[in-house]
Structure formats: C-alpha cells, structure tokens
Design a protein around this motif. Structure first.
Motif, mmCIF file in Angstrom:
data_model
loop_
_atom_site.group_PDB
_atom_site.id
_atom_site.type_symbol
_atom_site.label_atom_id
_atom_site.label_comp_id
_atom_site.label_asym_id
_atom_site.label_seq_id
_atom_site.Cartn_x
_atom_site.Cartn_y
_atom_site.Cartn_z
ATOM 1 N N ILE A 79 6.029 13.493 0.787
ATOM 2 C CA ILE A 79 5.622 12.343 0.080
ATOM 3 C C ILE A 79 4.470 12.796 -0.705
ATOM 4 C CG2 ILE A 79 4.641 10.122 0.401
ATOM 5 C CD1 ILE A 79 7.513 10.770 1.704
ATOM 6 N N PHE A 80 4.549 12.441 -2.061
ATOM 7 C CA PHE A 80 3.621 13.063 -2.994
ATOM 8 C C PHE A 80 2.396 11.892 -3.410
ATOM 9 C CE2 PHE A 80 4.869 17.168 -4.552
ATOM 10 C CZ PHE A 80 5.911 17.158 -3.906
ATOM 11 N N GLY A 81 1.436 12.194 -3.627
ATOM 12 C CA GLY A 81 0.251 11.620 -4.354
ATOM 13 C C GLY A 81 0.682 11.176 -5.868
ATOM 14 N N SER A 82 0.044 10.486 -6.447
ATOM 15 C CA SER A 82 0.493 10.304 -7.927
ATOM 16 C C SER A 82 -0.322 11.478 -8.904
ATOM 17 C CB SER A 82 -0.136 9.018 -8.472
ATOM 18 O OG SER A 82 -1.485 8.805 -8.114
ATOM 19 N N GLY A 83 -1.324 12.103 -8.252
ATOM 20 C CA GLY A 83 -1.657 13.255 -9.087
ATOM 21 C C GLY A 83 -3.117 12.858 -9.701
ATOM 22 N N THR A 84 -3.892 13.800 -9.839
ATOM 23 C CA THR A 84 -5.062 13.950 -10.484
ATOM 24 C C THR A 84 -5.296 14.846 -11.687
ATOM 25 O OG1 THR A 84 -6.441 13.180 -8.225
ATOM 26 C CG2 THR A 84 -7.589 13.789 -10.370
ATOM 27 N N ARG A 85 -5.536 14.300 -12.607
ATOM 28 C CA ARG A 85 -5.740 15.085 -13.953
ATOM 29 C C ARG A 85 -7.123 15.736 -13.997
ATOM 30 N NH1 ARG A 85 -5.462 14.319 -19.926
ATOM 31 N NH2 ARG A 85 -5.746 12.169 -19.430
ATOM 32 N N LEU A 86 -7.281 17.012 -14.159
ATOM 33 C CA LEU A 86 -8.459 17.576 -14.041
ATOM 34 C C LEU A 86 -8.597 18.405 -15.470
ATOM 35 C CD1 LEU A 86 -11.142 18.591 -12.744
ATOM 36 C CD2 LEU A 86 -9.819 20.824 -12.081
ATOM 37 N N LEU A 87 -9.776 18.121 -16.172
ATOM 38 C CA LEU A 87 -10.266 18.832 -17.279
ATOM 39 C C LEU A 87 -11.627 19.562 -16.963
ATOM 40 C CD1 LEU A 87 -9.667 19.621 -20.182
ATOM 41 C CD2 LEU A 87 -11.097 17.387 -20.852
ATOM 42 N N GLN A 89 0.743 -1.324 -0.023
ATOM 43 C CA GLN A 89 0.186 0.120 -0.041
ATOM 44 C C GLN A 89 1.018 1.156 -0.086
ATOM 45 O OE1 GLN A 89 -2.283 0.462 3.540
ATOM 46 N NE2 GLN A 89 -3.573 2.169 2.734
ATOM 47 N N LYS A 90 0.652 2.065 -0.704
ATOM 48 C CA LYS A 90 1.273 3.449 -0.711
ATOM 49 C C LYS A 90 1.019 4.306 0.276
ATOM 50 C CE LYS A 90 1.361 3.762 -6.011
ATOM 51 N NZ LYS A 90 0.759 4.747 -7.137
ATOM 52 N N GLU A 91 2.135 5.149 0.507
ATOM 53 C CA GLU A 91 1.672 6.015 1.988
ATOM 54 C C GLU A 91 0.635 6.832 1.410
ATOM 55 O OE1 GLU A 91 5.839 7.339 2.895
ATOM 56 O OE2 GLU A 91 4.778 7.141 4.865
ATOM 57 N N VAL A 92 0.532 7.537 0.276
ATOM 58 C CA VAL A 92 -0.439 8.414 -0.093
ATOM 59 C C VAL A 92 -1.034 7.975 -1.319
ATOM 60 C CG1 VAL A 92 -0.680 10.837 -0.901
ATOM 61 C CG2 VAL A 92 0.972 10.335 0.751
ATOM 62 N N GLU A 93 -2.321 8.022 -1.431
ATOM 63 C CA GLU A 93 -3.315 7.411 -2.626
ATOM 64 C C GLU A 93 -3.897 8.713 -3.098
ATOM 65 O OE1 GLU A 93 -2.425 2.987 -2.167
ATOM 66 O OE2 GLU A 93 -3.336 4.436 -3.819
ATOM 67 N N GLN A 94 -4.116 8.567 -4.417
ATOM 68 C CA GLN A 94 -4.617 9.674 -5.024
ATOM 69 C C GLN A 94 -5.132 9.168 -6.492
ATOM 70 O OE1 GLN A 94 -2.507 13.090 -5.711
ATOM 71 N NE2 GLN A 94 -4.033 14.424 -6.282
ATOM 72 N N ASP A 95 -6.538 9.453 -6.774
ATOM 73 C CA ASP A 95 -7.023 8.923 -7.800
ATOM 74 C C ASP A 95 -6.506 9.806 -8.877
ATOM 75 O OD1 ASP A 95 -10.502 8.090 -8.741
ATOM 76 O OD2 ASP A 95 -8.567 8.435 -9.993
ATOM 77 N N PRO A 96 -5.771 8.869 -10.140
ATOM 78 C CA PRO A 96 -5.446 9.681 -11.326
ATOM 79 C C PRO A 96 -6.305 10.155 -12.168
ATOM 80 C CG PRO A 96 -5.321 7.311 -11.526
ATOM 81 C CD PRO A 96 -5.794 7.395 -10.061
ATOM 82 N N GLY A 97 -7.656 9.945 -11.997
ATOM 83 C CA GLY A 97 -8.528 10.506 -13.037
ATOM 84 C C GLY A 97 -8.409 9.896 -14.524
ATOM 85 N N PRO A 98 -8.615 10.667 -15.485
ATOM 86 C CA PRO A 98 -8.928 12.069 -15.612
ATOM 87 C C PRO A 98 -10.305 12.489 -15.114
ATOM 88 C CG PRO A 98 -8.989 11.084 -17.619
ATOM 89 C CD PRO A 98 -8.644 10.223 -16.752
ATOM 90 N N LEU A 99 -10.350 13.704 -14.662
ATOM 91 C CA LEU A 99 -11.600 14.208 -13.935
ATOM 92 C C LEU A 99 -12.234 15.195 -14.719
ATOM 93 C CD1 LEU A 99 -13.930 14.299 -11.598
ATOM 94 C CD2 LEU A 99 -12.599 15.799 -10.727
#
Lengths: 111, 114
Positions: A100-108, A1-11
C-alpha cells in the motif's frame, strides 16, 4: 480515510539541510515498511526497507518506524540537489503481499 | 536486488488499439505485479501476475481490459486493450523475490492515447 497518508509537498529546503519525510497509517497489521525515491520519468527506486519497529540507517538516510503511533519517517542528512525527487512510503502486512503506497512527497533541494 | 527491464519505455497509441508491455527480470522471482501511476499520483495495483495460472486482479481492473501473461519466473506481459485517452498513464512492472520482502520496479512505460 486512506490507509496510508503522506503530505504531497512540495517540500523545498536548502542544500545541506536535514529533511524529514513522514507517513501515517491506519492498519495496525502493517509490519513491512519501505521508502522509495522516484525521479521524474523514472520508476520507483527502493531506498530503505524496515521490518516492524525501530531505526535503520544507510549512509545519509535513516528510516524510523513507530508502530505505537502508526508513524514512519525518513530522514535525509546533508541533503543534496540530487536528492530532489518524489519520495513514496509503502507498507504491507504478514497476511497480504500487497504493498500500500502513500501518495508521495515531492522534495526540492535548492543549491 | 533484481534488475527489471520494461519495454517499450514510451508509446503514443491511437484509441481503440492495444499495446503489450513486456517485463523481464534478471533473476527468478516469486511475485510479479503490474501498477498504474497517473500523472502526479501514487501507484495503483492493477494485478498480480501468477506463474502458470490466471492473474489476480484488483477491484476496478478486469482481465478483458488488462490481459496479463506470465509464462515463467522471469517474464510477464501486460496488454492494455481497446485503449481510450483515459488509459494514458505510466505502467510499472514490479517484482519480489518472495512475499513481503523488498519490491523492485522497472523504469515504467509512459503511454499516451490519442
């Protein structure tokens, strides 16, 4: 399990919508929470910085931290096409300066 | 906030060669860091650049491959040595005025190794 979880999207949202971006984390020692915006081919730009729990507002942006749930959020009101970017959450603890970074969420945001 | 300038902004290099990336901050900062960002991925910390002493490297990164200098409180360099196509990535410099405060980033160096 990653320390920080983030939905990559795209949103993808229409212009004017309220956007909610979220991260969960596993390390209860995290105290410093940041949100970065990264446009394509650019470096990350610091948007919001929060220490411990609570809310912080800056213009159209609101950051929330819920340490009991290990959950942080970034809300964008009245979203604009210029908000289209990747949003990264980042966090650190008192005992370590490392972010510690999340993987990033791409927003449109569609006009 | 700190303004961070990185150069070059991009480069295409031959395998086996080395590239040195420069990072200049417009004010004195305590902490400087180097990150790598693979296409579509998040940021991975390579090392912390320590002023006046050897850099502190993260697991998976070694000094021979990524030598770092930090001669003063406003400047650092990262060298990517003996490059291979797997080193193609964006390299980012970051700075904090002091530990656990806001971290600011340069615009990144986009490296392509052919």
């Amino acid at each position: 399990q990653k320390e920080v979880e983030q939905d990559p999207g795209p949103l993808s949202v229409p212009e004017g919508a309220i956007v909610s971006l979220n991260c969960t984390y596993s390390n209860s020692a995290f105290q410093y929470f940041m949100w970065y915006r990264q446009y394509s081919r650019k470096g990350p730009e610091l948007l919001m910085y929060t220490y411990s729990s609570g809310n912080k507002e800056d213009g159209r942006f609101t950051a929330q931290v819920d340490k009991s749930s290990k959950y942080i959020s970034l809300f964008i009101r009245d979203s604009q096409p210029s908000d289209s970017a990747t949003y990264l959450c980042a966090m650190s603890s008192d005992s370590s300066y490392k972010l510690i970074f999340g993987s990033g969420t791409r927003l449109l945001v569609r006009p | 906030s700190a303004v961070i300038s990185q150069k070059p902004s991009r480069d295409i290099c031959q395998r086996g060669t080395s590239l040195t990336i420069q990072c200049q901050v417009d004010s004195q900062v305590t902490m400087m860091f180097w990150y790598r960002q693979q296409p579509g991925q998040s940021l991975t910390l390579i090392a912390t650049a320590n002023q006046g002493s050897e850099a502190t490297y993260e697991s998976g990164f070694v000094i021979d491959k990524f030598p770092i200098s930090r001669p003063n409180l406003t400047f650092s360099t990262l060298t990517v040595s003996n490059m291979s196509p797997e080193d193609s990535s964006i390299y980012l410099c970051s700075a904090e005025a002091q530990g656990n405060t806001e971290a600011f980033f340069g615009q990144g160096t986009r490296l392509t190794v052919v």
